[in-house]
Design a protein around this motif. Sequence first.
Motif, mmCIF file in Angstrom:
data_model
loop_
_atom_site.group_PDB
_atom_site.id
_atom_site.type_symbol
_atom_site.label_atom_id
_atom_site.label_comp_id
_atom_site.label_asym_id
_atom_site.label_seq_id
_atom_site.Cartn_x
_atom_site.Cartn_y
_atom_site.Cartn_z
ATOM 1 N N GLU A 115 -2.182 -6.010 7.437
ATOM 2 C CA GLU A 115 -2.499 -7.340 7.965
ATOM 3 C C GLU A 115 -1.342 -8.302 7.730
ATOM 4 O OE1 GLU A 115 -6.113 -8.462 6.050
ATOM 5 O OE2 GLU A 115 -7.398 -7.354 7.449
ATOM 6 N N LYS A 116 -0.670 -8.158 6.612
ATOM 7 C CA LYS A 116 0.410 -9.075 6.258
ATOM 8 C C LYS A 116 1.721 -8.739 6.952
ATOM 9 C CE LYS A 116 2.707 -11.134 2.227
ATOM 10 N NZ LYS A 116 2.756 -11.171 0.742
ATOM 11 N N HIS A 117 2.047 -7.447 7.053
ATOM 12 C CA HIS A 117 3.390 -7.054 7.504
ATOM 13 C C HIS A 117 3.415 -6.279 8.821
ATOM 14 C CE1 HIS A 117 5.063 -8.369 3.678
ATOM 15 N NE2 HIS A 117 4.155 -7.657 3.037
ATOM 16 N N GLY A 118 2.262 -5.845 9.309
ATOM 17 C CA GLY A 118 2.228 -5.145 10.590
ATOM 18 C C GLY A 118 2.867 -3.767 10.544
ATOM 19 N N ALA A 119 3.277 -3.280 11.718
ATOM 20 C CA ALA A 119 3.786 -1.916 11.873
ATOM 21 C C ALA A 119 5.237 -1.816 11.418
ATOM 22 C CB ALA A 119 3.634 -1.467 13.317
ATOM 23 N N THR A 120 5.434 -1.938 10.108
ATOM 24 C CA THR A 120 6.750 -1.878 9.488
ATOM 25 C C THR A 120 6.636 -1.046 8.221
ATOM 26 O OG1 THR A 120 6.381 -3.822 8.089
ATOM 27 C CG2 THR A 120 7.266 -4.211 10.321
ATOM 28 N N SER A 121 7.775 -0.778 7.586
ATOM 29 C CA SER A 121 7.730 -0.044 6.321
ATOM 30 C C SER A 121 6.975 -0.846 5.252
ATOM 31 C CB SER A 121 9.149 0.287 5.844
ATOM 32 O OG SER A 121 9.923 -0.877 5.687
ATOM 33 N N LEU A 122 7.075 -2.166 5.302
ATOM 34 C CA LEU A 122 6.307 -3.003 4.380
ATOM 35 C C LEU A 122 4.811 -2.914 4.671
ATOM 36 C CD1 LEU A 122 8.545 -6.206 4.206
ATOM 37 C CD2 LEU A 122 7.998 -4.689 2.288
ATOM 38 N N GLY A 123 4.472 -2.717 5.925
ATOM 39 C CA GLY A 123 3.067 -2.633 6.314
ATOM 40 C C GLY A 123 2.338 -1.447 5.711
ATOM 41 N N VAL A 124 3.091 -0.398 5.335
ATOM 42 C CA VAL A 124 2.495 0.746 4.648
ATOM 43 C C VAL A 124 2.987 0.809 3.194
ATOM 44 C CG1 VAL A 124 1.982 2.159 6.662
ATOM 45 C CG2 VAL A 124 4.282 2.218 5.695
ATOM 46 N N ASP A 125 3.481 -0.322 2.699
ATOM 47 C CA ASP A 125 3.897 -0.489 1.302
ATOM 48 C C ASP A 125 5.005 0.470 0.898
ATOM 49 O OD1 ASP A 125 3.904 -1.779 -1.111
ATOM 50 O OD2 ASP A 125 2.244 -0.629 -1.965
ATOM 51 N N TRP A 126 5.970 0.677 1.801
ATOM 52 C CA TRP A 126 7.134 1.497 1.501
ATOM 53 C C TRP A 126 8.370 0.644 1.238
ATOM 54 C CZ3 TRP A 126 6.986 5.763 -0.661
ATOM 55 C CH2 TRP A 126 6.211 6.851 -0.235
ATOM 56 N N ASN A 177 -7.699 -0.934 10.878
ATOM 57 C CA ASN A 177 -6.716 -1.745 11.603
ATOM 58 C C ASN A 177 -5.478 -0.918 11.961
ATOM 59 O OD1 ASN A 177 -5.844 -1.610 8.910
ATOM 60 N ND2 ASN A 177 -5.435 -3.805 8.722
ATOM 61 N N MET A 178 -5.067 -0.017 11.091
ATOM 62 C CA MET A 178 -3.930 0.848 11.406
ATOM 63 C C MET A 178 -4.275 1.847 12.505
ATOM 64 S SD MET A 178 -2.034 1.749 7.828
ATOM 65 C CE MET A 178 -1.567 0.492 6.642
ATOM 66 N N ILE A 179 -5.449 2.448 12.405
ATOM 67 C CA ILE A 179 -5.875 3.426 13.410
ATOM 68 C C ILE A 179 -6.010 2.769 14.774
ATOM 69 C CG2 ILE A 179 -7.838 4.838 14.155
ATOM 70 C CD1 ILE A 179 -6.119 6.288 12.157
ATOM 71 N N ASN A 180 -6.554 1.576 14.832
ATOM 72 C CA ASN A 180 -6.687 0.880 16.113
ATOM 73 C C ASN A 180 -5.325 0.607 16.739
ATOM 74 O OD1 ASN A 180 -9.475 0.860 15.974
ATOM 75 N ND2 ASN A 180 -9.592 -1.194 15.107
ATOM 76 N N TYR A 181 -4.354 0.233 15.906
ATOM 77 C CA TYR A 181 -2.993 0.015 16.405
ATOM 78 C C TYR A 181 -2.418 1.321 16.948
ATOM 79 C CZ TYR A 181 1.997 -1.049 16.455
ATOM 80 O OH TYR A 181 3.309 -1.203 16.836
ATOM 81 N N ALA A 182 -2.571 2.401 16.191
ATOM 82 C CA ALA A 182 -2.020 3.694 16.608
ATOM 83 C C ALA A 182 -2.643 4.170 17.918
ATOM 84 C CB ALA A 182 -2.253 4.728 15.505
ATOM 85 N N LYS A 183 -3.937 3.965 18.074
ATOM 86 C CA LYS A 183 -4.621 4.376 19.310
ATOM 87 C C LYS A 183 -4.046 3.657 20.526
ATOM 88 C CE LYS A 183 -9.192 5.630 17.513
ATOM 89 N NZ LYS A 183 -10.638 5.234 17.453
ATOM 90 N N LYS A 184 -3.728 2.392 20.363
ATOM 91 C CA LYS A 184 -3.175 1.625 21.479
ATOM 92 C C LYS A 184 -1.774 2.106 21.831
ATOM 93 C CE LYS A 184 -5.808 -2.608 20.563
ATOM 94 N NZ LYS A 184 -5.732 -4.037 20.143
ATOM 95 N N GLN A 185 -1.007 2.493 20.817
ATOM 96 C CA GLN A 185 0.360 2.948 21.054
ATOM 97 C C GLN A 185 0.406 4.348 21.654
ATOM 98 O OE1 GLN A 185 3.096 0.819 20.492
ATOM 99 N NE2 GLN A 185 1.364 -0.585 20.216
#
Length: 225
Positions: A17-28, A86-94
Amino acid sequence: MGSISEKMEEHYKQTFEKHGATSLGVDWGAVSADHQLRLQKMLSVLLEGHEDATVLDVGCGFGSLYDLIVKNDISLRYSGVDLCENMINYAKKQHPNCEWINGDFLSLNSEHGTYDYVVCNGILTQKLVVGQKEMDSFAKELIKKMFSMCNVGVAFNIMTTHANYFTENLYYRNPAELLGWIMSELTGKVKLDHSYPLFEYTLYLYKEDFPLMSYGAHRTLKGEV
């Protein structure tokens, strides 16, 4: 084990929610190249003749592994499972043509069948506020289930105890001890990659029937442009 999954779900829901589809978004962290390197290590599980193999990405996040698969024109039938809606919904759209499963991998039943390869990038590097013994039990359950659901091989990464500093929220395991448990309990067909410049390692577990002729080692994968 549900409490660990719940903690993981809440944590990664917030980072996305904070960082979106980025490495920060998955806490990397902020270095996207490190995230890409970890993804490449997951694809190094592939053996020669993998074309059109099935792969299940456990803790798939927003689908960054599949982005790498597409970028490199690798022929795989991909499925991803993640706790975070929220991640799965994003992936489905992509990537609507892939199979995306919103749920706990440990709760998947036999109707999902098996996959040629099962990979897990990141779940076993993080323990948040979970105690070490509880996380050890969770890790063993997860590794056993991944191996039971693969036809060919498994890849996952974990923090190494051969480090010059330790962070409370991360999950560290001695590579020699973990390798010994795997070879005693699961399979003798194992590779351990401790050679890349991060304080972690990747383990590759294979069913006994398959010779270890690695596909990933023979090509350089394209990361982010």
